[in-house]
Design an enzyme around this catalytic site. Structure first.
Site, PDB file in Angstrom:
ATOM      1  N   ASP A 129      41.974  22.781  53.002  1.00 45.84           N
ATOM      2  CA  ASP A 129      41.255  22.877  54.656  1.00 45.84           C
ATOM      3  C   ASP A 129      41.335  23.357  55.491  1.00 45.84           C
ATOM      4  O   ASP A 129      42.076  24.268  55.457  1.00 45.84           O
ATOM      5  CB  ASP A 129      41.680  21.666  54.915  1.00 45.84           C
ATOM      6  N   CYS A 130      39.842  23.330  56.415  1.00 51.58           N
ATOM      7  CA  CYS A 130      39.411  24.848  56.937  1.00 51.58           C
ATOM      8  C   CYS A 130      40.183  24.312  57.907  1.00 51.58           C
ATOM      9  O   CYS A 130      40.714  24.859  58.506  1.00 51.58           O
ATOM     10  CB  CYS A 130      37.945  24.935  57.014  1.00 51.58           C
TER      11      CYS A 130
END
Length: 241
Positions: A12-13
């Site tokens: 996930d960023c």
């Protein structure tokens, strides 16, 4: 189980590598400062999470930079503040201004030597390009909500990622999904039989901030307070081996 057992880290960023909570609070400052009642940082983030999650359910194919203006409009209505369409659009374009966590670029550059690095994000491609410049690493694959046509925690996003990873020769048993959000990432990762690593960026804070409460807490296989701590653990495992 060791970090060295895996071939790929799927990230996930926003919330994990990019400090989206700081970015949101700064981007909403002109709105939240005019609210009819004082708002704490967490109240701002929790309201954002509620409207964002709802909008993602109703318009799953809408690009993130086009979805955020609707979130901004809903927040303005809730807080009793007049805004223009241009104000809303400007907030939708603010993602590229959201800062990276200080340890993210260096950690990613180190991990790139040992793993395939992959993004699974609820963002659009244009916004991620701006964030990627802040992260200073070339990812081996980037899967966005714009690519998939839905938002995490939808099972579709994880189905897509697993299918595409298999096509480049990496089975899900060799994937370690690495994320902050219990709601968007760890809970659906559990449902797909993926091992997961929790980067607990909010370890000094209460609640879930800009993400929804996941209900029953999912299981995680590794837990670190930062990307730097993940790197240190990997280095230690290499020394032991």
């Amino acid at each position: 189980m060791l970090l060295t057992d895996f071939d790929a880290l799927t990230f996930d960023c926003y919330g994990t590598l990019i400090d989206w909570e700081t970015g949101m609070v700064e981007g909403l400052k002109s709105l939240s400062d005019r609210a009819k009642r004082p708002l704490t940082r967490d109240q701002i983030l929790e309201a954002h999470a509620r409207h964002e999650s709802s909008q993602q359910r109703y318009t799953p194919a809408k690009r993130y930079r086009d979805l955020l203006p609707i979130v901004y409009k809903r927040l303005a209505e809730e807080w009793g503040v007049h805004v223009t369409h241009e104000d809303c659009v400007e907030y939708g374009r603010s993602v590229g201004n959201w800062p990276a966590f200080e340890d993210s670029p260096g950690a990613l550059q180190y991990l790139k030597k040992y793993f395939k690095l992959v993004i699974l994000s609820n963002v659009d491609n244009e916004s991620f390009q701006a964030s990627n410049r802040r992260l200073q690493v070339e990812f081996d694959a980037i899967y966005t909500a714009e690519d998939i046509g839905s938002y995490k925690p939808s099972a579709r996003n994880f189905d897509y990622m697993i299918e595409k990873m298999e096509e480049i020769g990496i089975g899900k048993e060799k994937i370690l999904h690495t994320a902050e959000s219990m709601f968007h990432d760890h809970k659906p990762a559990n449902g797909h039989g993926l091992k997961s690593c929790w980067i607990y960026r909010r370890h000094e804070q209460q609640g879930f901030g800009a993400t929804m409460n996941p209900g029953q807490m999912p299981n995680v296989d590794f837990k670190f307070d930062s990307m730097l701590d993940l790197v240190k653990a990997h280095q230690e495992q290499l020394r032991v081996k």
